[in-house]
Design an enzyme around this catalytic site. Structure first.
Site, short mmCIF file in Angstrom:
data_model
loop_
_atom_site.label_atom_id
_atom_site.label_comp_id
_atom_site.label_asym_id
_atom_site.label_seq_id
_atom_site.Cartn_x
_atom_site.Cartn_y
_atom_site.Cartn_z
N GLU A 253 0.83 -1.20 0.00
CA GLU A 253 0.00 0.00 0.00
C GLU A 253 0.86 1.25 0.00
O GLU A 253 1.97 1.26 0.54
CB GLU A 253 -0.91 -0.01 1.23
N CYS B 1 3.40 8.62 1.16
CA CYS B 1 3.92 7.67 2.14
C CYS B 1 4.07 6.34 1.42
O CYS B 1 3.09 5.76 0.95
CB CYS B 1 2.92 7.57 3.31
N CYS C 146 6.37 -7.04 6.86
CA CYS C 146 7.44 -6.53 7.70
C CYS C 146 7.89 -7.63 8.65
O CYS C 146 7.09 -8.47 9.05
CB CYS C 146 6.95 -5.32 8.50
N CYS D 134 6.37 -5.14 15.60
CA CYS D 134 5.98 -4.13 16.60
C CYS D 134 4.52 -4.40 16.98
O CYS D 134 3.67 -4.56 16.11
CB CYS D 134 6.12 -2.72 16.02
N CYS E 58 1.45 -2.26 15.53
CA CYS E 58 1.42 -1.94 14.10
C CYS E 58 0.72 -3.05 13.31
O CYS E 58 1.06 -4.23 13.45
CB CYS E 58 2.83 -1.74 13.57
N CYS F 193 -0.82 5.88 9.89
CA CYS F 193 0.40 5.19 10.35
C CYS F 193 0.04 3.89 11.04
O CYS F 193 -0.79 3.87 11.94
CB CYS F 193 1.13 6.01 11.41
#
Ligand code: SAH
Length: 349
Positions: free
Chosen positions: A95, A108, A115, A119, A122, A340
């Site tokens: 994205e 962004c 990933c 975290c 997230c 975010c």
């Protein structure tokens, strides 16, 4: 019959393409023309290369492909933010987001498919890291958002942040090479100072960036300046402790003289005490820095909650009193999961 596998032309260096043209009995400067089409004019089709003769275009088509990304779905938020689902040549999806503001329009972009960092707060962490994005895939996200910026806002794209999916410093060489294409006069010609790379804090890569003398901005997702707490939400802190991070950042500042920005979410019951604020203040004294207090974007699977606004105000005043520029960054595109930490290939159909 053997079928030649066509090479992706954007994986070639200009010298490689020069050699190709010479082998074909043509002039090496053709490569320069082709590179201008590929990286400056962002051509996605050999037939767009109108200053090349038809036979040259045909020759290129027989030997090479261009594998552009495809923006398959676009979602628009009430606040104007646009989220793109981008399909890559091997059908994987990442994205990218366009964030319009009064004075700037920011892209962004993602640096990896998924990933590996896990975290806890997230949403991207729920997607396994599949692979790194290539130089052209990063570049293409910027090109697509640049076009959307003109189309929907009639304004140029001004800023780029590597805050989409993935950890950019774990795909360092492609990120740096893409930034080179984005900033070079032979590429998109955007300003280096308008580009920010955000990291969860890979100390040795921060040192490498400093050694390489990179000119873009660095942001570090800090979220806590207390080791045990930071490790509990960001496993990367177990192998890259706050001390190591601080040492790397001091090295960064010595070499680049460039301030770092810390990104920091304040969560209720987690980092909302005076001791947390003082720990952050102490960490901020290592090198000149700015702090962005980011609003938490709920991701639905955890029990993190945004802290009271009085706590955020307290963070603000303590940091500001100590001369540290601090901003509260309101989240954008929350209604379409574009903010975010919300990027997880979730689209409303
Ligand atoms: N891996 C890089 C870049 C991607 S994350 C990094 O860690 O910096 C981009 C930013 O969004 C980071 O500052 C990250 O900490 C923050 N973030 C992640 N999840 C969030 C959430 N749910 N709410 C608010 N910010 C979040």
């Amino acid at each position: 019959m053997s079928v030649e596998v066509k090479r992706d032309i954007r994986k070639l260096k200009q010298e490689d393409l020069e050699k190709f043209f010479v082998q074909q009995g043509d002039k090496p400067f053709r490569a320069k023309q082709v590179f201008e089409w590929l990286w400056k004019k962002s051509a996605h089709d050999f037939d767009q290369m109108t200053n090349l003769s038809l036979p040259v275009r045909e020759l290129l088509k027989t030997h090479f492909t261009i594998n552009p990304i495809r923006v398959d779905r676009m979602q628009r938020s009430n606040d104007g933010t646009i989220k793109n689902a981008v399909t890559l040549h091997d059908s994987l999806v990442v994205e990218s987001v366009l964030i319009p503001a009064e004075k700037r329009i920011t892209a962004c972009v993602s640096s990896q498919v998924g990933c590996s960092l896990a975290c806890k707060f997230c949403a991207t962490a729920s997607l396994k890291r599949m692979r790194n994005l290539s130089v052209d895939e990063i570049y293409d996200q910027v090109v697509a958002i640049r076009e959307q910026s003109e189309e929907f806002f009639n304004r140029p794209l001004t800023n780029i942040v590597f805050m989409g999916m993935g950890e950019p410093l774990l795909n360092y060489s492609n990120v740096v090479a893409a930034i080179d294409k984005i900033t070079s006069p032979k590429g998109l010609g955007m300003a280096m100072k308008r580009i920010t790379v955000s990291t969860a804090g890979i100390a040795k890569m921060i040192i490498k960036m400093a050694d390489d003398g990179v000119k873009f901005n660095l942001a570090v997702s800090l979220h806590s300046a207390v080791d045990a707490k930071r490790s509990s939400i960001m496993p990367i802190n177990e192998t890259n402790s706050l001390d190591e991070l601080a040492e790397a950042l001091k090295y960064w500042y010595r070499k680049t003289k460039s301030k770092v920005t810390y990104e920091y979410v304040v969560w209720k019951g987690f980092n909302d005490k005076e001791t947390d604020i003082q720990a952050l203040l102490k960490f901020c004294k290592h090198i000149p820095c700015k702090v962005n207090l980011i609003e938490y974007n709920p991701i639905g699977v955890s029990d993190f909650k945004q802290a009271e606004s009085t706590v955020i105000d307290r963070y603000m005043s303590v940091l500001e009193e100590n001369g540290i520029t601090t901003r509260v960054r309101r989240s954008r595109g929350k209604d379409i999961d574009a903010a975010c930490g919300q990027l997880a290939n979730k689209f409303e159909s």
